[in-house]
Structure formats: structure tokens, C-alpha cells
Scaffold this active site. Structure first.
Site, PDB file in Angstrom:
ATOM      1  N   LYS A   1       0.721  -1.309   0.028  1.00 28.30           N
ATOM      2  CA  LYS A   1      -0.001   0.017   0.050  1.00 28.30           C
ATOM      3  C   LYS A   1       1.048   1.155  -0.065  1.00 28.30           C
ATOM      4  O   LYS A   1       1.983   1.356   0.575  1.00 28.30           O
ATOM      5  CB  LYS A   1      -0.829  -0.068   1.267  1.00 28.30           C
ATOM      6  CG  LYS A   1      -1.876   1.074   1.241  1.00 28.30           C
ATOM      7  CD  LYS A   1      -2.912   1.109   2.496  1.00 28.30           C
ATOM      8  CE  LYS A   1      -3.773   2.009   2.519  1.00 28.30           C
ATOM      9  NZ  LYS A   1      -4.854   1.793   3.687  1.00 28.30           N
TER      10      LYS A   1
ATOM     11  N   SER B   1      -9.901   2.080   2.719  1.00 26.53           N
ATOM     12  CA  SER B   1      -8.829   2.963   1.852  1.00 26.53           C
ATOM     13  C   SER B   1      -7.761   2.085   0.945  1.00 26.53           C
ATOM     14  O   SER B   1      -7.267   2.486   0.433  1.00 26.53           O
ATOM     15  CB  SER B   1      -8.080   3.797   2.758  1.00 26.53           C
ATOM     16  OG  SER B   1      -7.386   3.136   3.782  1.00 26.53           O
TER      17      SER B   1
ATOM     18  N   SER C   1     -10.423  -0.068   6.882  1.00 30.73           N
ATOM     19  CA  SER C   1      -9.667   0.021   5.622  1.00 30.73           C
ATOM     20  C   SER C   1      -8.882  -1.252   4.960  1.00 30.73           C
ATOM     21  O   SER C   1      -8.599  -1.259   3.848  1.00 30.73           O
ATOM     22  CB  SER C   1      -8.684   0.983   5.900  1.00 30.73           C
ATOM     23  OG  SER C   1      -9.136   2.331   5.575  1.00 30.73           O
TER      24      SER C   1
END
Lengths: 95, 484, 479
Positions: free
Chosen positions: B76, B151, B175
């Protein structure tokens, strides 16, 4: 709690966020809506509850007083927007 | 090759049926071909990946390979990667080439995992749809006009579309689990403190936790094993013995007590999603699990409490983005105040600014007690609800998200509705518990996730419980149409 | 009208650790800009603070030295504000739960009396970097080497009633942190800093007046002058019917005045909250006891011992116990010289202190070591030297001419104590000045001084003045 124009400007200043005049009303609405959601907290009496700042009940782990870092100024300042003579530059601060 | 489990890839690598370079080239090619329609990656690190793959091949040849050596992985884009842009999905950090590696990145490399790129995300991890990225929204491989969740939407979409077998991710309020649910993959958020936060760009420090995404519980367990562990650079990192999360996968779950929180099956839940979850629970019962109803009474208060705590911490964590030492800096400012205000308002997107403002407000003089302190009190009550539930149950189950993936743009203009997507997940972060989402069916061809919440440090049991389910179901092996 | 000043001080002492409070970067002073600012000090995205154990020990040491309660759990909070030398946009400090709770110190004030000054609290925090305004014409430069240096902020109760008391308190704290070896106390380099809160009220009032906060006080003298000036200014304002504004004022040492910072400083809202990166700090009873057992003798105890053991008066004892180095110097000198402690004290507080002051040297840098001074005082005590000769020897030692005995030998500075030799000189003086003899015998006692002078001159200053006096009196009075 609903926020007015002045509140928004005050908060934006504290947070050092520039808010254009045209945006103020929108922020006031959006933030007020969020606060309306947040205000649901008041449904519960928490007067006897000890606040919990952190999920871990532990205490802090300390480190020994040893210097381990080496000078990495060059690497760090390579990504800096403005430097001169090893100093980071900002607009002149008037004292 | 991209349809194999990490276990199988690992075996193939060690048996030299495929080299790491071949594997990495294969996935890079898939990324090149398929990413444009998904927008799951912000940066692809082709050159570096090939170098790392060659290094992995040397280790494999020498017989020094671990189970993950040579396996491709995506990070990420909020894990700092030395020499590689680490944008956090923000224009603020569009030019930020991290000068150091996050602990997670270091650990993954030490295990021989090969980073192929950095995945898209909501800016500063704030969002539940991945529409808040400076680099544009990520699309859900199951339906390109729908969101992948957020997210960690880029990581989830990349794994679901088989562009990479494993991806790191983070979870502050859901997330990891919500995008895993919306894209039909397996994702775990471990106990707070399991995974070092050093080098993981902070959103809300007391809630943020790094985790793993893969196609199955077994794959995610392998990755989490590589990521987790004590780190002296994070003083909230837990000093616990290294655990092998895969050791317990096959254990019998006969007699497992599954708690069903009444509040996770009430109003707001799409009944079709509820039906999938109930079917999954029946599967568990057939495997010998017992069902108990539990109460998480303050579930609806978790969202208000969360939207005080998270923005408050964020407003302070994001104060360092001032254009002085790194990141976006405005041009021709009129003095220092203008410099700050313009650098910051140009660099941050709308949702980030909203949360900074809310956070600033709830901490400001006169409001601290009514908001911040109140939320901290609720946080304890919410934690105690869980503790009571875990006296009756070994794990808690429910839906990860109240609905399947929604359409792009559908909730964009209504932040509060967007926040309600995380009704089942927020509380877990407030309490610091481990939880995962695994695929458990489909509604209108869109995946449904089963939320499994464990007690503190009970990740091994979560993996076991998830793995046993995945042995009797095939939801996790389903492939989005066109990504076979 | 009678006005009563009320003063409270906030002292910041940099703790003399090797590494910073939350990072492993060096704290050494004077490095090239930003070469000692690591990723954590720079507040790069993703970095985290990890607390230095030595900082906690030092704070506990200080707490015990001021008889304070040590908090078993203390909490670090974030103080949020924007400034270019504050990299994270917040300072990690302690707010609601400081590590050192209420304590006190005793100061000695004029006339030898004592006064108790309360220490409200002492808390740990990180220092900021430095803004450099005078290098670039239209930019300010930021050096973050100092960012993250550990500080202990010591807040007093508003217990002081004059600038002199404030200085006495400040000196006491300064001396404590140096005794404990937790701060080098260097005010020029900023390792010991002071902000003063000053207000005045009508004598007899119990409510405090509006206070101002004075900043930029980087020497003891400036602190004293600034407080004195500010007290006068506030009295003038009040007596002319005005009101004192609550504000921060900057001391200007050149004009010796304080100036309002109004307009440049806005009402701050620091939005303190517990730092979520740092769990509460635990200080166990075991740690407290271990540290207590290792504490050195502190200024008050030393002062008392100097009175009891050496028979010094309160004034000398206070002076000599002000710093550990000075106290050690004194004790070593007594030991070596075998002279009376009072004689040693007089020389150290007199001749030596004067010479050090003139040369702007610290006691540790004195060219006259306790060994040298002790060797000389030994000769003064055994009457080899007179006071006057001793001063000559001291000057010679100061200029590096070696030990007292060698100087006495080389310069022939030995005092003449031989009774016969002195008697001859006395006789000669009496014989050569019949007129003065007559005056003396007529009752003009002052003339004795004239004779002493004559004899000393004749002996080139080496005759023992006591013996000379005695013999002159005897001889002049006899006939």
C-alpha cells in the site's frame, strides 16, 4: 452543534488551511453534518467512565541512551523543497 | 500462474518449476495489461522488482529460501519505501521519494518477497471507496463501475484481479476488511501493536494497524507472519514471541463458540448480505460450531466516537505536512502564514481537509471535554462490550459491510453516508482487536464478506476458523469475469 | 501606596543525555546545521518517537532533589502549533500528568534568613530547532539539530517577592541540576533558560494581580534586571490609574527594558491531547529508591555540613556550596593546607573568586588548583608567609610560576620572624624618628602605624606584622 462561518474560519486558521470565501458555506454545512453524527455520543451517560486514550493498557517501553544515528543530511535534503547552506528555508519570519 | 495460491507458488519456486524472475515478469505483465482499467497501482517498480527477483533466485538456488522467497507482493502506498515514491494517495506527497524503508517493507524484503509496486489508496487512508485518491479512483474488478472499498482499495483490487498474489494494507476503521469484503478476497487487521507502524504513514496513531491481503486465509497468514513482530522503533509494538500463524490452520473447530452480535444484523443491513452471512454461519454449524447471541450494545456509538478520535489524531499527525522539509510547497507565498495555508490547502484533498478541520475543532479550547474526552470514555465502554462478548464466544461473526460494493460517485457528495459503511468495523479499531473479512457469497454478482472478530492476540485462531471455512467453500477461488 | 511584587519562574534545563529524548541522534552542541537531525527529529512521514530511559532517570533525580512526589504514571501529550522550527507541527510535552509533582526548595535571602519556594511541577518535553533570521536576505533558515533535545521544564509557585528572591531561587535550581549532573547549566548556549511571570498587587491583597510573562532572559543578570524593570513598570502603570495587560514581553538587554510582543503573538489554542504514539510512562518504586540511593550530597545538605563540620558561617557556607566544583575545591584546599576552613573560605571567596571573575573563568578552569592554593595557605598558616606576601605568591601561581614553596624560595619571600632581626629593625626605626616617638608618647596612638610602616619597609615587607606591632608597642611604651 452546528458551525457558522466564523467557526469555520477560526478552525481553518488553527489548522493552517486556506479556505476560499466561496468554500466557507460548504464547509460549514459539511462539518455541521459530521458534528450532528458525532453528537449522537451524548445518548450515553459516561460520567463514571475512565477515558481510554489507547487500546493497549501497557506502559511505555524505553530505549537506552545511545547515539545510533549518522549524518544523513544530504539524503534528507535531497527531497526538501528549498535548502541553502544546510538550512531549510521558509519565508522570512519577522520577529 | 496467477491463479495459484501462495503455498503452491512457493512450492513451484522451491522445486524450480518456475523462477522468481519468471513469476515476477508474469505478474508485471498482468499489471501492465490490466491496471489501466483498474487503477490499482500508483507506482510499478519494474526494474527494482526484477533485481529482487534475481536475488531471490540466487537464494533459491543456494537452498537458502524461505516460504515467501521470490513471491511477488505489492505495498500500500503509505509504507515508506527507500528510493521509491511514497505518495499516501496525496498530491501533498506526489514528489516524496522516501529516504528510508518502513519496518514492514524491510521485513518483507528480508523474507525474500519481491515488491512489484505501490498500490492506490484513499488519500492518507481516509475513505471507504478509494475515490479520495489524488491518483483517481480504483475500480472494482467485479464490476468496473463500482468502488473496491477503501482505503486499501488498490491492494484489494490488485489481489482480486490476480495482478499480485499478496498485498500489504492498513486498517484504521475498516480499511482492510471493507475493501476485502467488497472485492471478494481475504484480509486481516491484526491486534493493535502486532505490526510495526514505523514507516507506515500515520492517519490515526491509536487506531492504525498494518495487515495482509491475499486470496485465502492461508496466504494472508503467510504474509502476516512476515510482517508482524516486535520493533524497537515503535514503542507501541508488542514484545511478544514471533508466532507462526500458519501452524494452527488445520485445527478442528468442533465446539467453536461463535458469537453473533445482535446489533450487526439489524437495521441498515442489506437483507441479501445478511442471508449470505447466515448461510456461512450454517456452514460453520455443520462443522461443529455452536452459536451464541451476544450484545455489542454500543455499536452505533462507535461511528460517532470514531469520527472524533480519528480526526483528532489525524489533525495533529498531518500538521507536519507544511512544505518545509518535504512534500508540496506553494509558490510565491506572501509571508509565513500564507505559505502554510497555501501549501497545505493545495496539497490536501477535500476529505482530508474536512477531517483535519473536524479534528482541530474537537480538540480546541472549550470542546475537548464534550468531544474528545467523551469519545475516549465511549471507547472504553465499547472495549468492555467486546470483553463481555468474548466471555461467551471464541470469535464473533457478522457482515463486514452492510452492503455490497456501491457505484462510483454514489456516496461521494455525502460524507456522513460514506462513514456509515464502516458501522461494523469501526468499533474493532477503537478496541484494538484483530479481525478479518473472508468471501462468503455474492449478491447481484458482487462479493459479500464475512467479518470474523477475534479476542486480543487471537490471530492464529482467526486464520484457523477462516481456513476451515475456505476448505468447505469456494467463494475465495472465484475470479472476476475477464480476469481469469 | 505599598506594592508587593509576585514572581514565578519557568526554568528550562536541557538534560545532558548523549542522545535525544525521542530519537537516537546526538545532542552534541555546535554541529553543522541539520547534521544531527535524523528522520524522527525531522518529523518525516511515518516516523515514531521512542523515549530515552536516561531522560526519565534524570527527571526522577531532579524530583527527588526538590523533595517532590514522583508520578508513578505520567503522560506525554501533544502541544499543537505551527512554527518552522517545530517540525511535526506539535511539541511532545507533558500536560495533565507531569513526571514530577509538587516539590520545594529553600533559598537563603538577605540577612541570612531562609525562605521556602514551592515547585509546582516539572515535566519533560522536547526542544524545538532554531530559526536563523540573519543569514538570508529574504528567507529564514531552519536548523533542526536542537529539535528533540530533552528538556525538563521546572515551574515554580508564585512565591517570590522580589527580583533578588527570584535570582536566589534560580541559582538554587541551577545549582541543583548541576549537582545532579543532569544539565550543564550553560546559559549562553541556552542549556538553562528562564521565563519569568511577574505581577504586583497592593500589600495585603490575597488575590494576584495581572501578570506578564518575560522572555529572552539569557543570563542571571538579565533575569534580575528584567524583573526589576517590569516591577517598576507595572507599579507605574497601576499608580497612574492604568491596568496591566496580560501579555508576553521581551527583555531588551541593550535598552534594559521589556517590550510588548503584542500583535506578533496571537491567542494560542494548543489543543493538547495525549500523544497516541506514546503510552503512559511508568516509574516504579524500585526505580525511585534505586535513584534515591545514588543521589549525590545536594547543596542544602552540603551547606549545613559546611557550617557544622567546618564551622563556617551561613554566608560562606552558602557561597561555597553553590556549585559542586566549588565545594569540592574548598574541601580539597582545607585538606591540603591544614589551615583553618575560615582562612580557606576567605581566600576562595576573595582572591580566587576575584581573579576568576576578572578572567571570566569557571572554577574548574582555574590555573590555581586546590593543590597550589592549599600549598600556599599552608605557608600562611605556619607563618612562613604574611598576608601581603601570600598575595604576591598567589599572583605568581596564577601566572603559572609553580608551587608556593618554590616561588617563596625563588623570590625570597619568606617572612622574617626571627625576634632578634625584627628587634634590630624596630630599634632602628625608634632611634631614627625621635619626633614621632614623642608624639606617640604624648598619646597620639595613631603614630604606631607610621612605625609599623617604617619597619615593614625596611624589611622589604617580609617582617611578620604581628611581631612588629607587638614589639613596637612594648618598646615605645616602656620608657
Amino acid at each position: 452543534m452546528s458551525l457558522n462561518r466564523e467557526d469555520v474560519l477560526k478552525i481553518a486558521h488553527l489548522a493552517r488551511l486556506g479556505v476560499a470565501d466561496a468554500e466557507v458555506e460548504r464547509y460549514a454545512d459539511e462539518l455541521s453534518n459530521i458534528l450532528a453524527l458525532v453528537d449522537r455520543m451524548n445518548a450515553v451517560d459516561t460520567s463514571a467512565v475512565v477515558p481510554m486514550a489507547h487500546p493497549l493498557d501497557g506502559t511505555q517501553r524505553l530505549r537506552p541512551d545511545v547515539v545510533k544515528e549518522i549524518d544523513q543530511r544530504e539524503a534528507f535534503q535531497k527531497i526538501a523543497p528549498a535548502v541553502s547552506d544546510g538550512l531549510y528555508l521558509v519565508p522570512k519570519v519577522i520577529e | 500462474m496467477h491463479l495459484k495460491s501462495v503455498f503452491d507458488l512457493s512450492k513451484a519456486l522451491r522445486e524450480k518449476k518456475v523462477s522468481s524472475r519468471e513469476l515476477v515478469v508474469h505478474f508485471l505483465k498482468r499489471i501492465e495489461e490490466r491496471n489501466p482499467e483498474l487503477n490499482a497501482f500508483i507506482t510499478v517498480t519494474q526494474e527494482q522488482a526484477l533485481k529482487e527477483a534475481d536475488r531471490a533466485d540466487v537464494l533459491i538456488a543456494r537452498g537458502e529460501a524461505g516460504p515467501l522467497t521470490g513471491v511477488p507482493l505489492a505495498h500500500k502506498d503509505l509504507f515508506c519505501t527507500l528510493g521509491v515514491r511514497t505518495s499516501c494517495g496525496s498530491s501533498m506527497l506526489d514528489n516524496f521519494i522516501a529516504p528510508y524503508d518502513a519496518t514492514v517493507v524491510e521485513r518483507c524484503r528480508d523474507q525474500g518477497l519481491v515488491m512489484v509496486g505501490k498500490t492506490n489508496m484513499d488519500e492518507f487512508a481516509m475513505g471507504s471507496s478509494n475515490e479520495n485518491s489524488y491518483y483517481g479512483p480504483v475500480r472494482n474488478p467485479w464490476s468496473l463501475d463500482r468502488v473496491p472499498g477503501g482505503s486499501s482499495g488498490g491492494s484489494a483490487a490488485a489481489v482480486a484481479a490476480r495482478l499480485v498474489p499478496l498485498a500489504t494494507c492498513t486498517d484504521t476503521g475498516g480499511s482492510i476488511r471493507q475493501p476485502a469484503s467488497l472485492t471478494g478476497i481475504t484480509g486481516i487487521k491484526p491486534t493493535y501493536g502486532r505490526v510495526s507502524r514505523y514507516g507506515m504513514i500515520a492517519f490515526a496513531s491509536s487506531l492504525d494497524q498494518g495487515g495482509a491481503m491475499g486470496l485465502s486465509a492461508a496466504d494472508a497468514a503467510l504474509l502476516l507472519g512476515a510482517m508482524a513482530g516486535f520493533d524497537e522503533r515503535d514503542s507501541t509494538s508488542l514484545a511478544r514471541d514471533q508466532e507462526q500463524f500458519t501452524d494452527n490452520l488445520e485445527a478442528d473447530i468442533d465446539g467453536l463458540r461463535i458469537g453473533l452480535p445482535r446489533q450487526h444484523f439489524g437495521e441498515g443491513l442489506d437483507p441479501r448480505v445478511g442471508a449470505c452471512v447466515e448461510a456461512a454461519i450454517e456452514d460453520y454449524q455443520r462443522m461443529g460450531a455452536r452459536i451464541v447471541e451476544v450484545d455489542l450494545e454500543n455499536t452505533d456509538l462507535s461511528i460517532p466516537a470514531y469520527y472524533v478520535v480519528a480526526p483528532a489524531e489525524a489533525s495533529s499527525n498531518l500538521a507536519r505536512y507544511d512544505g518545509v522539509r518535504f512534500g508540496h510547497r506553494t509558490e510565491n507565498p506572501q509571508g509565513l502564514e500564507d505559505f502554510y495555508k497555501r501549501s497545505r490547502s493545495e496539497g490536501f484533498g477535500a476529505e482530508v481537509k474536512r477531517r483535519i478541520m473536524i479534528g482541530t475543532y474537537v480538540l480546541s479550547a472549550g470542546y475537548y471535554d464534550a468531544y474528545y474526552l467523551k469519545a475516549q470514555q465511549l471507547r472504553r465502554i465499547i472495549k468492555e462490550d467486546f470483553q463481555r462478548a468474548f466471555e461467551q464466544a471464541d470469535v464473533l461473526m457478522g457482515p463486514t459491510s452492510p452492503s455490497v460494493a456501491f457505484r462510483l460517485g454514489e456516496k461521494l457528495d455525502d460524507p456522513v453516508t460514506m462513514y456509515l459503511c464502516d458501522i461494523y468495523t469501526n468499533a474493532v479499531n477503537l478496541a484494538g482487536l484483530p479481525a478479518m473479512s473472508i468471501p462468503a457469497g455474492f449478491v447481484e454478482s458482487m462479493p459479500v464478506g464475512l467479518h470474523i472478530i477475534g479476542n486480543y492476540f487471537d490471530e492464529a485462531r482467526l486464520f484457523n476458523v477462516a481456513h476451515r471455512y475456505q476448505q468447505v467453500t469456494d467463494w475465495h477461488t472465484r475470479i472476476p469475469l475477464g480476469f481469469e | 501606596m505599598d506594592w508587593e511584587p509576585v514572581v514565578g519562574l519557568e526554568l528550562h534545563a536541557q538534560l545532558s543525555t548523549k542522545s535525544k529524548i525521542f530519537s537516537s541522534a546526538s545532542t552534541a552542541y555546535g554541529a553543522a546545521p541539520n547534521t544531527q537531525a535524523c528522520a524522527v527529529d525531522l518529523g518525516l512521514p511515518g516516523v515514531l518517537p521512542v523515549l530515552n530511559a536516561e531522560v526519565v532517570r534524570m527527571a526522577v533525580k531532579f524530583g527527588l532533589a526538590v523533595k517532590a512526589k514522583i508520578s508513578p504514571r505520567s503522560v506525554f501529550a501533544r502541544k499543537n502549533y505551527f512554527y518552522p522550527d517545530l517540525p511535526k507541527g506539535y511539541q511532545i510535552s507533558q500536560y495533565e500528568l507531569p513526571i514530577v509533582d509538587k516539590g520545594e526548595v529553600t533559598i537563603q535571602i538577605d540577612g541570612g534568613s531562609e525562605k521556602r519556594i514551592g515547585v509546582t511541577r516539572a515535566h519533560l518535553e522536547e526542544d524545538a530547532g532554531k530559526s536563523i533570521h540573519d543569514v538570508f536576505p529574504d528567507a529564514t533558515g531552519i536548523d533542526l539539530n536542537r529539535a528533540g533535545t530533552p528538556l525538563i521544564e521546572i515551574v515554580s509557585d508564585p512565591d517570590m517577592r522580589s527580583a533578588a528572591e527570584a535570582i536566589a531561587y534560580m541559582r538554587k535550581i541551577h545549582s541543583i541540576v548541576r549537582y545532579l549532573d543532569i544539565c550543564d547549566g550553560n546559559m549562553q548556549q541556552g542549556s538553562f533558560r528562564c521565563d519569568a511571570n511577574v505581577s504586583v498587587r497592593k500589600k495585603g491583597d490575597t488575590r494576584l494581580g495581572t501578570r506578564t510573562e518575560l522572555k529572552n532572559l539569557n543570563s542571571f543578570r538579565f533575569v534580575e534586571r528584567a524583573i526589576e524593570y517590569e516591577i517598576e513598570r507595572q507599579i507605574d502603570v497601576l499608580e497612574s490609574g492604568g491596568e496591566v495587560a496580560q501579555e508576553t514581553r521581551l527583555y531588551d538587554p541593550d535598552g534594559n527594558e521589556t517590550r510588548s510582543m503584542r500583535g506578533k503573538e496571537e491567542a494560542n489554542d494548543y489543543r493538547y491531547f495525549p500523544d497516541p504514539d506514546l503510552l503512559p510512562v511508568e516509574v516504579t518504586d524500585e526505580l525511585v529508591e534505586e535513584i534515591r540511593a545514588s543521589l549525590p550530597e545536594l547543596p542544602d545538605a552540603k551547606r549545613q555540613r559546611f557550617c557544622d563540620h567546618y564551622g563556617l558561617n551561613a554566608y560562606d557556607a552558602s557561597n561555597l556550596s553553590l556549585s559542586r566544583e566549588l565545594a569540592d575545591y574548598f574541601e580539597r584546599t582545607v585538606e591540603i593546607s591544614g589551615a583553618t576552613p575560615k582562612l580557606c573560605a576567605n581566600w576562595i571567596s576573595g582572591e580566587l573568586a576575584g581573579a576568576l571573575n576578572k578572567a571570566a573563568l569557571e572554577i574548574g578552569q582555574s590555573p590555581v588548583t586546590p593543590e597550589l592554593l592549599g600549598g600556599m595557605l599552608k605557608r600562611l598558616a605556619d607563618e612562613t608567609l604574611s598576608g601581603k606576601l601570600a598575595k604576591q605568591v598567589f599572583d605568581a601561581m596564577w601566572s603559572g610560576e609553580g608551587e608556593a614553596d618554590a616561588i617563596i624560595e625563588a623570590k625570597g619571600l619568606k617572612q622574617v620572624t626571627d625576634a632578634g632581626e625584627i628587634e634590630a629593625l624596630v630599634d632602628a626605626a625608634i632611634a631614627g624618628n625621635p619626633e614621632q616617638v614623642a608624639q606617640y608618647r604624648a598619646g597620639k596612638q595613631k603614630v604606631l602605624g607610621f612605625f609599623v610602616g617604617q619597619v615593614m619597609k625596611a624589611s622589604q615587607g617580609k617582617a611578620n606584622p604581628g611581631q612588629v606591632n607587638e614589639l613596637l608597642k612594648k618598646k615605645l611604651g616602656n620608657e
